[in-house]
Write a protein that holds these residues in place. Structure first.
Motif, PDB file in Angstrom:
ATOM      1  N   LEU A  16       0.794  -1.375   0.121  1.00 56.11           N
ATOM      2  CA  LEU A  16       0.041   0.135   0.142  1.00 56.11           C
ATOM      3  C   LEU A  16       0.822   1.256   0.045  1.00 56.11           C
ATOM      4  N   PHE A  17       1.754   1.274   0.698  1.00 55.60           N
ATOM      5  CA  PHE A  17       2.846   2.281   0.685  1.00 55.60           C
ATOM      6  C   PHE A  17       3.499   2.585  -0.576  1.00 55.60           C
ATOM      7  N   ARG A  18       4.024   1.653  -1.273  1.00 57.77           N
ATOM      8  CA  ARG A  18       4.604   1.594  -2.483  1.00 57.77           C
ATOM      9  C   ARG A  18       3.469   2.111  -3.779  1.00 57.77           C
ATOM     10  N   SER A  19       2.216   1.728  -3.295  1.00 56.32           N
ATOM     11  CA  SER A  19       1.464   2.284  -4.416  1.00 56.32           C
ATOM     12  C   SER A  19       0.985   3.504  -4.275  1.00 56.32           C
ATOM     13  N   ARG A  20       0.938   4.276  -2.843  1.00 56.35           N
ATOM     14  CA  ARG A  20       0.739   5.563  -2.661  1.00 56.35           C
ATOM     15  C   ARG A  20       1.944   6.341  -2.946  1.00 56.35           C
ATOM     16  N   GLY A  21       3.023   5.772  -3.056  1.00 57.23           N
ATOM     17  CA  GLY A  21       4.317   6.575  -3.150  1.00 57.23           C
ATOM     18  C   GLY A  21       5.046   6.505  -4.549  1.00 57.23           C
ATOM     19  N   LYS A  32       2.986   8.344   6.800  1.00 57.06           N
ATOM     20  CA  LYS A  32       2.547   7.762   8.204  1.00 57.06           C
ATOM     21  C   LYS A  32       1.197   7.283   7.663  1.00 57.06           C
ATOM     22  N   VAL A  33       0.864   5.733   8.559  1.00 53.01           N
ATOM     23  CA  VAL A  33      -0.137   5.005   8.564  1.00 53.01           C
ATOM     24  C   VAL A  33      -1.339   5.965   8.146  1.00 53.01           C
ATOM     25  N   LYS A  34      -1.543   6.977   9.074  1.00 52.44           N
ATOM     26  CA  LYS A  34      -2.818   7.535   9.088  1.00 52.44           C
ATOM     27  C   LYS A  34      -3.018   8.553   7.783  1.00 52.44           C
ATOM     28  N   ASP A  35      -2.078   8.602   7.045  1.00 47.82           N
ATOM     29  CA  ASP A  35      -1.982   9.369   5.793  1.00 47.82           C
ATOM     30  C   ASP A  35      -2.202   8.268   4.472  1.00 47.82           C
ATOM     31  N   LEU A  36      -2.161   7.284   4.767  1.00 47.05           N
ATOM     32  CA  LEU A  36      -1.973   6.226   3.819  1.00 47.05           C
ATOM     33  C   LEU A  36      -3.476   6.253   2.914  1.00 47.05           C
ATOM     34  N   ASN A  38      -6.268   8.343   3.890  1.00 48.68           N
ATOM     35  CA  ASN A  38      -7.287   9.308   4.219  1.00 48.68           C
ATOM     36  C   ASN A  38      -8.039  10.227   3.281  1.00 48.68           C
ATOM     37  N   GLY A  39      -8.895   9.670   2.532  1.00 49.81           N
ATOM     38  CA  GLY A  39      -9.382  10.296   1.553  1.00 49.81           C
ATOM     39  C   GLY A  39      -9.489   9.387   0.386  1.00 49.81           C
ATOM     40  N   PRO A  40     -10.573   9.549  -0.517  1.00 46.15           N
ATOM     41  CA  PRO A  40     -11.174   8.826  -1.644  1.00 46.15           C
ATOM     42  C   PRO A  40      -9.958   8.597  -2.695  1.00 46.15           C
ATOM     43  N   ALA A  41      -9.285   9.684  -3.077  1.00 41.23           N
ATOM     44  CA  ALA A  41      -8.153   9.471  -4.085  1.00 41.23           C
ATOM     45  C   ALA A  41      -7.047   8.707  -3.527  1.00 41.23           C
ATOM     46  N   LYS A  42      -6.731   8.928  -2.188  1.00 41.76           N
ATOM     47  CA  LYS A  42      -5.599   8.275  -1.767  1.00 41.76           C
ATOM     48  C   LYS A  42      -5.796   6.832  -1.672  1.00 41.76           C
TER      49      LYS A  42
END
Length: 124
Positions: A16-21, A32-36, A38-42
């Motif tokens: 998940l972190f790699r996908s978001r990064g 941060k885990v809480k920012d992974l 937190n929102g529909p696009a994320k």
């Protein structure tokens, strides 16, 4: 509430972190885990949901996601606020209270303090 899929198909946090990064200079290392999610696009980025995988799919009757009962939330803790990030093409919908979230939830991307104060005034 979105529940985890069976363990055999569960994405580990590292995925998940790699996908978001992918579009970040730090490749998601400083997320941060809480920012992974937190929102529909994320959330869509983390789960690799895009038009090719989810567009025009019935998420209610399909098997991509399912909804299960979760923790009870009192009506007083549900914040109802105008949507965020609405552009000029949907101007008539911008100020309508069609965004809902649980007050004090760590994973809410943007809190609406005015709406939260209005709830506090009603509950006193």
């Amino acid at each position: 509430m979105i529940r985890r899929p069976p363990r055999s198909t569960l994405f580990p946090y590292t995925t998940l972190f790699r996908s978001r990064g992918t579009k970040r200079k730090d490749a998601g290392a400083k997320l941060k885990v809480k920012d992974l999610c937190n929102g529909p696009a994320k959330l869509c980025q983390a789960l690799k949901l895009d038009k090719l995988t989810a567009d025009q799919k019935d998420l209610v009757t399909g098997n991509m996601f399912w909804i299960e009962s979760g923790e009870s939330v009192s009506k007083e803790d549900v914040v109802r606020a105008p949507r965020i990030g609405i552009g000029p093409s949907a101007e008539e919908w911008r100020d309508k209270p069609m965004r809902f979230y649980v007050r004090d939830n760590l994973y809410v991307s943007v809190r609406n303090k005015k709406a939260e104060m209005e709830i506090d005034g009603v509950n006193k």
